[in-house]
Scaffold this active site. Structure first.
Site, PDB file in Angstrom:
ATOM      1  N   SER A  59       0.801  -1.230   0.000  1.00 26.77           N
ATOM      2  CA  SER A  59       0.000   0.000   0.000  1.00 26.77           C
ATOM      3  C   SER A  59       0.830   1.274   0.000  1.00 26.77           C
ATOM      4  O   SER A  59       0.334   2.317  -0.409  1.00 26.77           O
ATOM      5  CB  SER A  59      -0.946   0.004   1.196  1.00 26.77           C
ATOM      6  OG  SER A  59      -0.237  -0.163   2.393  1.00 26.77           O
ATOM      7  N   HIS A 108      -5.481  -3.719  -2.108  1.00 22.60           N
ATOM      8  CA  HIS A 108      -5.305  -2.704  -3.158  1.00 22.60           C
ATOM      9  C   HIS A 108      -5.355  -3.296  -4.564  1.00 22.60           C
ATOM     10  O   HIS A 108      -5.238  -2.566  -5.546  1.00 22.60           O
ATOM     11  CB  HIS A 108      -3.983  -1.955  -2.957  1.00 22.60           C
ATOM     12  CG  HIS A 108      -4.057  -0.980  -1.829  1.00 22.60           C
ATOM     13  ND1 HIS A 108      -4.567   0.297  -1.981  1.00 22.60           N
ATOM     14  CD2 HIS A 108      -3.751  -1.120  -0.526  1.00 22.60           C
ATOM     15  CE1 HIS A 108      -4.529   0.906  -0.818  1.00 22.60           C
ATOM     16  NE2 HIS A 108      -4.045   0.073   0.093  1.00 22.60           N
ATOM     17  N   LYS A 147     -12.148  -0.006  -0.918  1.00 23.03           N
ATOM     18  CA  LYS A 147     -11.285   0.822  -1.764  1.00 23.03           C
ATOM     19  C   LYS A 147     -11.902   0.906  -3.163  1.00 23.03           C
ATOM     20  O   LYS A 147     -12.845   1.660  -3.359  1.00 23.03           O
ATOM     21  CB  LYS A 147      -9.858   0.274  -1.736  1.00 23.03           C
ATOM     22  CG  LYS A 147      -9.306   0.271  -0.288  1.00 23.03           C
ATOM     23  CD  LYS A 147      -7.909  -0.247  -0.202  1.00 23.03           C
ATOM     24  CE  LYS A 147      -7.493  -0.545   1.236  1.00 23.03           C
ATOM     25  NZ  LYS A 147      -7.483   0.592   2.144  1.00 23.03           N
TER      26      LYS A 147
HETATM   27  C1  LIG Z   1      -2.785  -3.639   2.266  1.00 20.79           C
HETATM   28  C2  LIG Z   1      -4.025  -3.334   3.040  1.00 20.79           C
HETATM   29  N1  LIG Z   1      -4.690  -4.333   3.612  1.00 20.79           N
HETATM   30  C3  LIG Z   1      -5.816  -4.119   4.309  1.00 20.79           C
HETATM   31  C4  LIG Z   1      -6.328  -2.848   4.470  1.00 20.79           C
HETATM   32  C5  LIG Z   1      -7.566  -2.650   5.272  1.00 20.79           C
HETATM   33  O1  LIG Z   1      -8.672  -2.498   4.443  1.00 20.79           O
HETATM   34  P1  LIG Z   1      -9.975  -1.723   4.956  1.00 20.79           P
HETATM   35  O2  LIG Z   1      -9.740  -0.270   4.706  1.00 20.79           O
HETATM   36  O3  LIG Z   1     -11.071  -2.328   4.186  1.00 20.79           O
HETATM   37  O4  LIG Z   1     -10.072  -1.997   6.429  1.00 20.79           O
HETATM   38  C6  LIG Z   1      -5.674  -1.775   3.884  1.00 20.79           C
HETATM   39  C7  LIG Z   1      -6.236  -0.402   4.030  1.00 20.79           C
HETATM   40  O5  LIG Z   1      -5.591   0.501   4.452  1.00 20.79           O
HETATM   41  C8  LIG Z   1      -4.500  -2.013   3.151  1.00 20.79           C
HETATM   42  O6  LIG Z   1      -3.828  -1.003   2.594  1.00 20.79           O
END
Ligand SMILES: Cc1ncc(COP(=O)(O)O)c(C=O)c1O
Length: 393
Positions: free
Chosen positions: A182, A210, A241
Site C-alpha cells: 500500500s 489494493h 477501496k
Molecule cells: C494492504 C491493506 N490491507 C488491508 C487494508 C484494510 O482495508 P480496509 O480499509 O477495508 O479496512 C488496507 C487499508 O488501508 C491495506 O492497505
C-alpha cells in the site's frame, strides 16, 4: 485537582509537533471524488483509494438508497445471532463466484478480515513467515494469534525459503504477503511465494486489498493477474477501496470459511454490515462485470501520471500499480511537499515514519479512473514546481 493519568500522551504529541509530524485531519467538504473540496479548498484528489470512482457511481447510490427503503438502516446484531440477512448471503455467494472459490465470508473491513483470519487459523505453536512491508492488519493478526513471527526482507523469496528451511518440518506455517503493497505500489512475488509454499507445505495467504477491482480480469485481484488460481489458500479482498463502499472478505475453500464463521472474532463479536453497504457492494460487482472500461481508464490514467512523474525526474520507487510514491527523504520534507501541493490545490498525503522507513518518507499519489487529463497535468505541473523548489528534482 486530579492528576491526568494520560498526561504522557501530551508529551508524545509534543514530540510529534517538534518533528513537524503532527497532523490535523483533513476534512472532505464534498463527496469522495477525483476533484473535490477539502478544508474548503478545491483540489485534485490524489489521496483516496477510490480507484474506480465507485463511491459516487449512480448504480451503487441507487442500490444503497433502495436498500434503506427495503431493509432499514442497520441489522441490530452480529452475523452469528440475528444479523445475517439473505442479502449478506447473496453478497458472499456473488463474491465466491467472482473469485472462483468455494466460499467467501464478508467482514466489516479489510482490516478485520486480515486480523480476524490470521488470529483464527494460527495458534501459539505455529509460525508466520511475513514480508517486512505487510499491512498493519496482518501484523496485528499475527500478534493476536501468538504464533512466532518471522519477517523476511521485502519480496525476498529466497530469504523466506531460508527461514522456512530452519524451521521444524512438522510445524504449521503461514506464508503471507500483500498482493499490492500500500505504500510502495509494488506487487507481492506471488509466483515465487506460491511455489515455495507448495514445496514446503506452508499455508499461502495474500492480502489483495489494493488489488481488488484493480488487477486481474474485471478486478479479480493478483491471484487472477498472476494466474495463481487454486494455489493461494487464503485470499483477502476489500470492499472499501476500489469497490467504493466498506468491508473486507476472505475467499477460500468451504472448510476455511466455515471455520471462520465459528472462530473469527470480529465476525463473531461485531455487528454486521448495514443493508445499504451490502447492496452497494453487490451493485459494485455488477459494475465490475458490466463496465470494465472503467478499469481500463484507471490504467490509462495511471500510465500517463507515472510517465509524467518519471519524466520530471522524481524517485517513484518500484511501483507497478496506481499507487505511486514520490520519495522525499525525511518526514519533514515529505510533509512540506504535501503542504505546498495542497496550497496549490493538489491533495496528496505526506507519509512518514512509522508508516514507512525514516529515510523513505514520501508523498503518496493514487490515480483514479475518474481523473481527467487536465486534473493530472495540473498535478504534474505542481509537482514539478515544488519538486524543484525543495531540491527533489
Ligand atoms: C494492504 C491493506 N490491507 C488491508 C487494508 C484494510 O482495508 P480496509 O480499509 O477495508 O479496512 C488496507 C487499508 O488501508 C491495506 O492497505
Amino acid at each position: 485537582m486530579r492528576h491526568d493519568p494520560l498526561s504522557y500522551l501530551g508529551k508524545e504529541l509534543d514530540s510529534l509537533r517538534e518533528q513537524k509530524l503532527f497532523r490535523q485531519l483533513r476534512i472532505l467538504d464534498d463527496e469522495q471524488r477525483a476533484h473535490t473540496t477539502v478544508d474548503h479548498k478545491s483540489v485534485v484528489n490524489l489521496s483516496s483509494n477510490n480507484y474506480l470512482g465507485l463511491t459516487t457511481h449512480p448504480r451503487l447510490r441507487a442500490a444503497a438508497l433502495k436498500a434503506i427503503e427495503d431493509f432499514g438502516v442497520g441489522t441490530g446484531s452480529v452475523r452469528t445471532i440475528a444479523g445475517t440477512m439473505e442479502i449478506h448471503m447473496e453478497l458472499e455467494r456473488r463474491l465466491a463466484a467472482f473469485k472462483n472459490v468455494e466460499k467467501v465470508v464478508v467482514f466489516q473491513s479489510g482490516f478485520t478480515a486480515n486480523a480476524g483470519t490470521v488470529s483464527a487459523v494460527l495458534t501459539k505453536e505455529d509460525v508466520v513467515i511475513s514480508d517486512e512491508l505487510n499491512h498493519a492488519s496482518i501484523i496485528d493478526g499475527c500478534r493476536l494469534s501468538r504464533a512466532t513471527i518471522k519477517v523476511f526482507p521485502h519480496k525476498d523469496v529466497e530469504a523466506a525459503r531460508r527461514i522456512i528451511a530452519g524451521l521444524p518440518a512438522t510445524q504449521r506455517k503461514l506464508l503471507i504477503t500483500d498482493g499490492v503493497f500500500s505504500m510502495d505500489g509494488d506487487l507481492g512475488p506471488l509466483p515465487g511465494l506460491c511455489a515455495l509454499a507448495e514445496e514446503t507445505g506452508c499455508i499461502m495467504m495474500v492480502d489483495d486489498a489494493h488489488a481488488s477491482g484493480v488487477f486481474g480480469r474485471n478486478g479479480r485481484g493478483t491471484v487472477d493477474h498472476f494466474e495463481m488460481h487454486g494455489r493461494v489458500d487464503i485470499q483477502v479482498g476489500t470492499l472499501s477501496k476500489a469497490v467504493g463502499a466498506l468491508g473486507g472478505y476472505v475467499a477460500g475453500n468451504a472448510n476455511l470459511i466455515d471455520f471462520l464463521y465459528h472462530r473469527a472474532r470480529p465476525f463473531l463479536f461485531s455487528t454486521s454490515h448495514p443493508p445499504a453497504v451490502v447492496l452497494a457492494c453487490i451493485a459494485a460487482l455488477d459494475v465490475l462485470m458490466e463496465e470494465p472500461e472503467i478499469i481500463e481508464r484507471l490504467w490509462e490514467n495511471t500510465r500517463f501520471f507515472k510517465a509524467g512523474l518519471h519524466d520530471l525526474g522524481f524517485d517513484t520507487g518500484l511501483s507497478e500499480s496506481p499507487i505511486t510514491p514520490v520519495i522525499a527523504g525525511d518526514g519533514a520534507r515529505a510533509m512540506l511537499l504535501s503542504d505546498k501541493l495542497f496550497e496549490r490545490g493538489v491533495f496528496a498525503q505526506g507519509i512518514a515514519y512509522p508508516t514507512v522507513a525514516r529515510d523513505k518518507a514520501r508523498v503518496r499519489t493514487i490515480v483514479t479512473a475518474t481523473h481527467t487529463r487536465e486534473d493530472l497535468q495540473y498535478a504534474l505541473d505542481a509537482f514539478a514546481a515544488f519538486g524543484r523548489e525543495i531540491g527533489l528534482i
